[in-house]
Design a protein around this motif. Structure first.
Motif, short mmCIF file in Angstrom:
data_model
loop_
_atom_site.label_atom_id
_atom_site.label_comp_id
_atom_site.label_asym_id
_atom_site.label_seq_id
_atom_site.Cartn_x
_atom_site.Cartn_y
_atom_site.Cartn_z
N ALA A 60 0.77 -1.36 -0.12
CA ALA A 60 -0.01 -0.14 0.07
C ALA A 60 0.83 1.21 0.10
O ALA A 60 0.48 2.29 -0.73
CB ALA A 60 -1.01 -0.05 1.23
N ARG A 61 1.90 1.06 0.83
CA ARG A 61 2.86 2.35 0.96
C ARG A 61 3.51 2.41 -0.52
O ARG A 61 3.50 3.90 -1.02
CB ARG A 61 3.92 2.23 1.80
CG ARG A 61 4.76 3.28 2.10
CD ARG A 61 5.68 3.19 3.33
NE ARG A 61 6.67 2.21 3.09
CZ ARG A 61 7.87 2.06 2.44
NH1 ARG A 61 7.92 3.19 1.62
NH2 ARG A 61 8.27 1.07 2.27
N ALA A 62 3.87 1.62 -1.22
CA ALA A 62 4.56 1.60 -2.59
C ALA A 62 3.44 2.16 -3.54
O ALA A 62 3.96 2.91 -4.48
CB ALA A 62 5.25 0.31 -3.03
N ALA A 63 2.17 1.68 -3.28
CA ALA A 63 1.31 2.17 -4.36
C ALA A 63 0.84 3.66 -4.21
O ALA A 63 0.88 4.32 -5.06
CB ALA A 63 -0.12 1.43 -3.97
N ARG A 64 0.75 4.29 -2.86
CA ARG A 64 0.53 5.58 -2.50
C ARG A 64 1.89 6.54 -3.48
O ARG A 64 1.61 7.42 -3.85
CB ARG A 64 0.65 5.81 -1.02
CG ARG A 64 -0.95 5.35 -0.72
CD ARG A 64 -1.06 5.92 0.86
NE ARG A 64 0.10 5.61 1.72
CZ ARG A 64 0.11 4.36 2.55
NH1 ARG A 64 -0.71 3.67 2.36
NH2 ARG A 64 1.21 4.10 3.30
N LEU A 65 3.10 6.06 -3.11
CA LEU A 65 4.40 6.61 -3.32
C LEU A 65 4.43 6.65 -4.91
O LEU A 65 4.48 7.70 -5.81
CB LEU A 65 5.63 5.91 -2.93
CG LEU A 65 7.05 6.58 -3.37
CD1 LEU A 65 6.88 8.14 -3.09
CD2 LEU A 65 8.21 5.86 -2.75
N GLY A 66 3.87 5.37 -5.59
CA GLY A 66 4.10 5.38 -6.97
C GLY A 66 3.16 6.29 -7.44
O GLY A 66 3.27 7.04 -8.67
#
Length: 109
Positions: A60-66
């Motif tokens: 989820a964190r990677a999705a938000r950053l992406g």
């Protein structure tokens, strides 16, 4: 064949791409070192090597950053999922693809 200025520009961009790829691999190697250390701590403490909630948080964190940096949420999430799978392989445990395959087999029976 492109004119000389375009060929030179392309050549320079390819060098830059190679440098970014190298940096990414160095970062992934650093992550791998951390994964090994975390796995050792988990084993010593008798904790499960997989933490599904943590994996959800990482993706989820990677999705938000992406999304925030223009890669797209899906790209960020897929990269994180690949890193998690690599960590599982590193620790000798089932990765998401293995679990998905098991779920599919269970559903088909």
């Amino acid at each position: 064949m492109p004119p000389e200025p375009e060929r030179l520009a392309l050549s320079g961009l390819r060098v830059a791409i190679d440098a970014v790829d190298d940096a990414l691999l160095l970062l992934i190697a650093g992550r791998r070192h951390c994964v090994r250390a975390a796995g050792g701590l988990k084993r010593a403490a008798g904790l499960p090597l997989r933490d599904p909630q943590r994996e959800v948080e990482v993706r989820a964190r990677a999705a938000r950053l992406g999304r925030r940096i223009g890669l797209g949420a899906d790209t960020g999430e897929r990269i994180a999922a690949g890193l998690i799978d690599a960590a599982c392989i590193e620790q000798g445990i089932a990765c998401a693809a293995d679990l998905d395959q098991r779920d599919t087999r269970a559903d088909s029976g």
